[in-house]
Design a protein around this motif. Structure first.
Motif, mmCIF file in Angstrom:
data_model
loop_
_atom_site.group_PDB
_atom_site.id
_atom_site.type_symbol
_atom_site.label_atom_id
_atom_site.label_comp_id
_atom_site.label_asym_id
_atom_site.label_seq_id
_atom_site.Cartn_x
_atom_site.Cartn_y
_atom_site.Cartn_z
ATOM 1 N N SER A 88 -65.710 74.945 96.921
ATOM 2 C CA SER A 88 -66.478 75.522 95.815
ATOM 3 C C SER A 88 -67.914 75.001 95.864
ATOM 4 O O SER A 88 -68.225 74.069 96.613
ATOM 5 C CB SER A 88 -65.829 75.135 94.489
ATOM 6 N N ASP A 133 -67.859 71.446 95.089
ATOM 7 C CA ASP A 133 -67.460 70.648 96.251
ATOM 8 C C ASP A 133 -68.667 70.358 97.134
ATOM 9 O O ASP A 133 -68.878 69.230 97.585
ATOM 10 C CB ASP A 133 -66.402 71.379 97.090
ATOM 11 N N HIS A 168 -56.602 71.505 96.755
ATOM 12 C CA HIS A 168 -56.637 72.524 95.692
ATOM 13 C C HIS A 168 -55.198 73.002 95.515
ATOM 14 O O HIS A 168 -54.612 73.509 96.480
ATOM 15 C CB HIS A 168 -57.493 73.729 96.090
ATOM 16 N N GLU A 191 -55.159 67.930 91.860
ATOM 17 C CA GLU A 191 -55.992 67.693 93.031
ATOM 18 C C GLU A 191 -55.953 66.220 93.414
ATOM 19 O O GLU A 191 -55.938 65.340 92.561
ATOM 20 C CB GLU A 191 -57.438 68.120 92.753
ATOM 21 N N HIS A 209 -59.857 66.661 100.109
ATOM 22 C CA HIS A 209 -59.312 66.852 98.768
ATOM 23 C C HIS A 209 -58.417 68.084 98.772
ATOM 24 O O HIS A 209 -58.425 68.870 99.720
ATOM 25 C CB HIS A 209 -60.400 66.893 97.687
HETATM 26 ZN ZN LIG Z 1 -62.568 71.517 95.644
#
Ligand SMILES: [Zn+2]
Length: 200
Positions: free
Chosen positions: A107, A110, A98, A31, A96
């Motif tokens: 998520s 996140d 994944h 990531e 960001h």
């Molecule tokens: Zn994430």
């Protein structure tokens, strides 16, 4: 999953699109994270610049700020830039990656991360761009190239950097807005790419 009433889309302008793609491809199995700089006005959301956090600690299914002092220095610098040039793009959010091309979206972690950032920085709006990236090997040979398509407000990027190798990416934008009330998660907004201007 509804967009904001006032906003229909956020533009990825100048080199911000390519910098996000570079950041994802540099090490596609880990990531990556970075900041977005731009302008959020009532009528227009534009991102002019995407900056990868160099001191981030990158793992396969997680990324964090490895060095809090470094992050503080970036925030201080941004404050100084804004105070000395009111027309300069300012911090509007982050991005960001994944390394999971079929992943669903942001998520819960996140969401928590963004909320923490917003409260630390006293921001009322935050744009988070999520990049799902897959590292691909193809059976069929094809010419190298990059293509970009847009579907349901997401940007789909397909890259061949060798006849049998490439990447697939999906970029989506998520708006966190405290004015919309206490949020449990963000709302997705349309992401479009614009080009042709010089970056600041
Ligand atoms: Zn994430």
């Amino acid at each position: 999953m509804t967009g904001s009433r006032k906003l229909k889309a956020i533009e990825l302008a100048d080199s911000s699109y390519f910098n996000i793609v570079r950041s994802a491809v540099e090490c596609p199995s880990k990531e990556a994270t970075g900041y977005l700089f731009g302008v959020l006005s009532p009528k227009h959301f534009i991102i002019h610049n995407a900056y990868p956090v160099i001191t981030a600690e990158r793992k396969n299914s997680e990324v964090s700020y490895g060095n809090e002092s470094a992050i503080k220095r970036l925030h201080n610098l941004d404050r100084v830039i804004r105070e000395s040039d009111s027309s300069a793009p300012y911090l509007v959010g982050g991005y960001h990656t994944h390394p999971a091309p079929d992943d669903g979206g942001l998520s819960e972690l996140d969401d928590e991360f963004v909320k923490d950032e917003m409260s630390k920085l006293d921001m009322s709006k935050w744009i988070e761009i999520l990049v799902l990236i897959g590292n691909k090997k193809f059976k069929n040979r094809r010419e190298e190239g990059e293509s970009l398509t847009s579907r349901e407000g997401r940007l789909n990027v397909s890259i061949r950097d060798a006849p049998r190798h490439g990447y697939s990416m999906t970029l989506s934008a998520h708006l966190f807005d405290v004015e919309e009330g206490p949020f449990k998660s963000s709302s997705r907004i349309a992401l479009i790419r614009t080009s042709g201007r010089n970056s600041k």
